[in-house]
Scaffold this motif. Structure first.
Motif, PDB file in Angstrom:
ATOM      1  N   ARG A  91      -8.133  17.170   1.928  1.00  0.00           N
ATOM      2  CA  ARG A  91      -8.158  18.628   2.752  1.00  0.00           C
ATOM      3  C   ARG A  91      -8.932  18.302   4.008  1.00  0.00           C
ATOM      4  O   ARG A  91      -8.883  18.750   4.978  1.00  0.00           O
ATOM      5  N   ALA A  92      -9.756  17.127   3.851  1.00  0.00           N
ATOM      6  CA  ALA A  92     -10.759  16.911   5.039  1.00  0.00           C
ATOM      7  C   ALA A  92      -9.741  15.669   5.882  1.00  0.00           C
ATOM      8  O   ALA A  92     -10.468  15.041   6.744  1.00  0.00           O
ATOM      9  N   GLY A  93      -8.779  15.329   5.607  1.00  0.00           N
ATOM     10  CA  GLY A  93      -7.686  14.496   6.211  1.00  0.00           C
ATOM     11  C   GLY A  93      -8.040  13.040   5.717  1.00  0.00           C
ATOM     12  O   GLY A  93      -7.510  12.048   6.399  1.00  0.00           O
ATOM     13  N   ILE A  94      -8.541  12.801   4.587  1.00  0.00           N
ATOM     14  CA  ILE A  94      -8.807  11.420   4.117  1.00  0.00           C
ATOM     15  C   ILE A  94      -7.683  11.014   2.814  1.00  0.00           C
ATOM     16  O   ILE A  94      -7.941  11.694   1.976  1.00  0.00           O
ATOM     17  N   PRO A  95      -6.669  10.295   3.154  1.00  0.00           N
ATOM     18  CA  PRO A  95      -5.607   9.864   2.333  1.00  0.00           C
ATOM     19  C   PRO A  95      -6.081   8.895   1.049  1.00  0.00           C
ATOM     20  O   PRO A  95      -7.225   8.476   0.935  1.00  0.00           O
TER      21      PRO A  95
ATOM     22  N   MET B  90       0.777  -1.230   0.122  1.00  0.00           N
ATOM     23  CA  MET B  90       0.094  -0.060  -0.031  1.00  0.00           C
ATOM     24  C   MET B  90       0.962   1.427   0.018  1.00  0.00           C
ATOM     25  O   MET B  90       1.828   1.467   0.991  1.00  0.00           O
ATOM     26  N   VAL B  91       0.924   2.137  -1.057  1.00  0.00           N
ATOM     27  CA  VAL B  91       1.639   3.254  -1.301  1.00  0.00           C
ATOM     28  C   VAL B  91       0.939   4.483  -1.261  1.00  0.00           C
ATOM     29  O   VAL B  91      -0.133   4.660  -2.236  1.00  0.00           O
ATOM     30  N   PRO B  92       1.061   5.510  -0.153  1.00  0.00           N
ATOM     31  CA  PRO B  92       0.224   6.679  -0.335  1.00  0.00           C
ATOM     32  C   PRO B  92       0.821   7.430  -1.267  1.00  0.00           C
ATOM     33  O   PRO B  92       1.795   7.522  -2.096  1.00  0.00           O
ATOM     34  N   VAL B  93      -0.310   8.132  -2.026  1.00  0.00           N
ATOM     35  CA  VAL B  93      -0.090   8.738  -3.437  1.00  0.00           C
ATOM     36  C   VAL B  93      -1.246   9.911  -3.252  1.00  0.00           C
ATOM     37  O   VAL B  93      -1.746  10.199  -2.418  1.00  0.00           O
ATOM     38  N   ASP B  94      -0.893  11.027  -4.189  1.00  0.00           N
ATOM     39  CA  ASP B  94      -1.729  12.168  -4.256  1.00  0.00           C
ATOM     40  C   ASP B  94      -3.274  11.815  -4.823  1.00  0.00           C
ATOM     41  O   ASP B  94      -4.103  12.021  -4.102  1.00  0.00           O
ATOM     42  N   TRP B  95      -3.413  10.941  -5.742  1.00  0.00           N
ATOM     43  CA  TRP B  95      -4.728  10.415  -6.186  1.00  0.00           C
ATOM     44  C   TRP B  95      -4.451   9.335  -7.258  1.00  0.00           C
ATOM     45  O   TRP B  95      -3.331   9.061  -7.603  1.00  0.00           O
TER      46      TRP B  95
ATOM     47  N   LEU C 190     -19.701  11.377   0.856  1.00  0.00           N
ATOM     48  CA  LEU C 190     -20.837  12.195   0.884  1.00  0.00           C
ATOM     49  C   LEU C 190     -20.632  13.287   1.807  1.00  0.00           C
ATOM     50  O   LEU C 190     -21.397  14.378   1.355  1.00  0.00           O
ATOM     51  N   ALA C 191     -19.894  13.531   2.740  1.00  0.00           N
ATOM     52  CA  ALA C 191     -19.701  14.533   3.501  1.00  0.00           C
ATOM     53  C   ALA C 191     -19.033  15.700   2.808  1.00  0.00           C
ATOM     54  O   ALA C 191     -19.329  16.922   3.228  1.00  0.00           O
ATOM     55  N   VAL C 192     -18.469  15.301   1.792  1.00  0.00           N
ATOM     56  CA  VAL C 192     -17.632  16.295   1.337  1.00  0.00           C
ATOM     57  C   VAL C 192     -18.310  16.734  -0.203  1.00  0.00           C
ATOM     58  O   VAL C 192     -17.842  17.518  -0.921  1.00  0.00           O
TER      59      VAL C 192
ATOM     60  N   GLU D 218     -12.384  12.275 -10.378  1.00  0.00           N
ATOM     61  CA  GLU D 218     -11.755  11.609  -9.358  1.00  0.00           C
ATOM     62  C   GLU D 218     -10.648  12.305  -8.677  1.00  0.00           C
ATOM     63  O   GLU D 218     -10.207  12.270  -7.413  1.00  0.00           O
ATOM     64  N   VAL D 219     -10.055  13.269  -9.333  1.00  0.00           N
ATOM     65  CA  VAL D 219      -8.803  14.176  -8.791  1.00  0.00           C
ATOM     66  C   VAL D 219      -9.573  15.161  -7.913  1.00  0.00           C
ATOM     67  O   VAL D 219      -8.836  15.327  -6.815  1.00  0.00           O
ATOM     68  N   ASP D 220     -10.490  15.608  -8.437  1.00  0.00           N
ATOM     69  CA  ASP D 220     -11.259  16.625  -7.525  1.00  0.00           C
ATOM     70  C   ASP D 220     -11.501  16.198  -6.418  1.00  0.00           C
ATOM     71  O   ASP D 220     -11.468  16.880  -5.260  1.00  0.00           O
ATOM     72  N   LEU D 221     -12.462  15.038  -6.452  1.00  0.00           N
ATOM     73  CA  LEU D 221     -12.884  14.489  -5.185  1.00  0.00           C
ATOM     74  C   LEU D 221     -11.581  14.237  -4.404  1.00  0.00           C
ATOM     75  O   LEU D 221     -11.679  14.327  -3.097  1.00  0.00           O
ATOM     76  N   GLN D 222     -10.694  13.465  -4.733  1.00  0.00           N
ATOM     77  CA  GLN D 222      -9.435  12.880  -3.806  1.00  0.00           C
ATOM     78  C   GLN D 222      -8.535  14.156  -3.248  1.00  0.00           C
ATOM     79  O   GLN D 222      -8.292  14.113  -1.977  1.00  0.00           O
ATOM     80  N   LEU D 223      -8.952  15.484  -3.996  1.00  0.00           N
ATOM     81  CA  LEU D 223      -8.264  16.403  -3.323  1.00  0.00           C
ATOM     82  C   LEU D 223      -9.062  17.201  -2.153  1.00  0.00           C
ATOM     83  O   LEU D 223      -8.425  17.485  -1.322  1.00  0.00           O
ATOM     84  N   ARG D 224     -10.491  17.274  -2.478  1.00  0.00           N
ATOM     85  CA  ARG D 224     -11.273  17.555  -1.278  1.00  0.00           C
ATOM     86  C   ARG D 224     -11.272  16.651  -0.064  1.00  0.00           C
ATOM     87  O   ARG D 224     -11.135  17.053   0.984  1.00  0.00           O
ATOM     88  N   LEU D 225     -11.212  15.491  -0.286  1.00  0.00           N
ATOM     89  CA  LEU D 225     -11.028  14.454   0.561  1.00  0.00           C
ATOM     90  C   LEU D 225      -9.603  14.683   1.255  1.00  0.00           C
ATOM     91  O   LEU D 225      -9.594  14.379   2.558  1.00  0.00           O
TER      92      LEU D 225
END
Length: 318
Positions: A223-227, A180-185, A199-201, A214-221
């Motif tokens: 910012r909410a602390g979801i990697p 499992m590798v942390p990434v931007d998106w 759904l919260a974002v 999917e990029v837009d969603l992962q950027l917003r997530l």
């Protein structure tokens, strides 16, 4: 143990027949109970010929949309159905799969097991085409520089080089990693999503018809602390382009989506200026190729590129 907390979502706009192998791989009679999602939803995004419900494999539920809203809208519909449906309170994670995938046996169980210590998170996996070429599922958040480099025709023949992969935003460290590798998106071809957090974002931004949602969603997530993470030990085969309806339409949707992303999260005027400059460089390059006897049409190509840069997104379906 059965995957009692997982639902799968497969958005479709078109014929059912090509999607049946994917549905069988998720919930067909040969899939062990321990490897089946608790619910499998096929979301018919207002297909020209509605998907016939009686043609679905046993255990696959049909959700219809009245209007074709694109990938993000279809997934949002599926997420809400999993949240609100019978027994929905037990479904807290969704596995979103493009309809043109070929998946390995046990994908749902494997990606869920690998992701468990990281949840809530967005998790994707490697994607290859039918010839085994990587789709570079792990990427850096887009910049103007990434997109200008990608737009430059003179660099097209060099895109196999590491320096060019990095210059367009491919995360080569993740690409060559394991576990499992942390990434931007990660690419939207395969997405394991925490339903409540998504759904919260606001879910997917339905202003994107196709690409970049999917990029837009992962950027917003983020910012909410979801990697976001790449499961580098799992690989799917992704045909790609099956819903785009031709290269001209695909490019129009892609550039329009990137302009929307830049308006929301970057500098759209800088992006337009950069792509305009790249188009002028392409014009000079193609003029040289035509002078050398190549069958190219520099002015026509430049007009097409500049029309995309300055009009993309203004006439996309919503």
């Amino acid at each position: 143990m059965p995957l009692t907390r997982l639902g799968a979502i497969v958005p479709v706009h078109g014929d059912l027949e090509p999607v049946l192998p994917l549905l069988d791989a998720l919930a067909g009679p040969g899939v062990p109970e321990a490897e089946r999602p608790a619910r499998v939803l096929l979301v018919d995004d207002a297909s020209p010929r509605p998907v016939p419900g009686d043609s679905l494999p046993a255990g696959v539920e049909l959700v219809r949309r009245e209007r074709n809203g694109g990938f993000g809208a279809a997934v949002n519909t599926g997420l809400r159905a999993l949240r609100d449906g019978e027994g929905g309170s037990a479904i807290d994670t969704a596995l979103v799969l493009n309809s043109d995938l070929t998946i390995p046996a046990g994908l749902a169980a494997a990606i869920t097991e690998h992701a468990a210590p990281w949840m809530p998170a967005v998790v994707g996996c490697r994607a290859e085409d039918a010839e085994g070429r990587s789709g570079y599922a792990a990427r850096r958040f887009p910049t103007t520089g990434h997109q200008v480099v990608e737009w430059l025709v003179p660099l097209a023949s060099q895109r196999h080089r590491d320096v060019l992969h990095r210059a367009v935003g491919h995360d080569l460290e993740a690409e060559r990693g394991h576990g499992m590798v942390p990434v931007d998106w990660v690419s939207g071809a395969v997405l394991l999503l925490p339903i409540a957090e998504v759904l919260a974002v606001g879910g997917f931004d339905e202003g994107y018809f196709m690409y970049t949602e999917e990029v837009d969603l992962q950027l917003r997530l983020r910012r909410a602390g979801i990697p976001s993470l790449l499961d580098a030990d799992l690989t799917v085969v992704h045909a790609g382009g099956g819903s785009s309806g031709g290269e001209a339409r695909r490019r129009r949707w892609l550039v329009g989506a990137r302009m929307r992303y830049a308006r929301r999260h970057g500098h759209v005027h800088l992006l337009r200026a950069g792509l305009t400059a790249a188009s002028m460089a392409n014009l000079a390059w193609n003029s040289g190729r035509r002078f050398a006897g190549r069958d190219v049409h520099p002015l026509d190509t430049a007009r097409e590129e500049l029309a995309l840069v300055h009009r993309a997104g203004k006439d996309l379906p919503r």
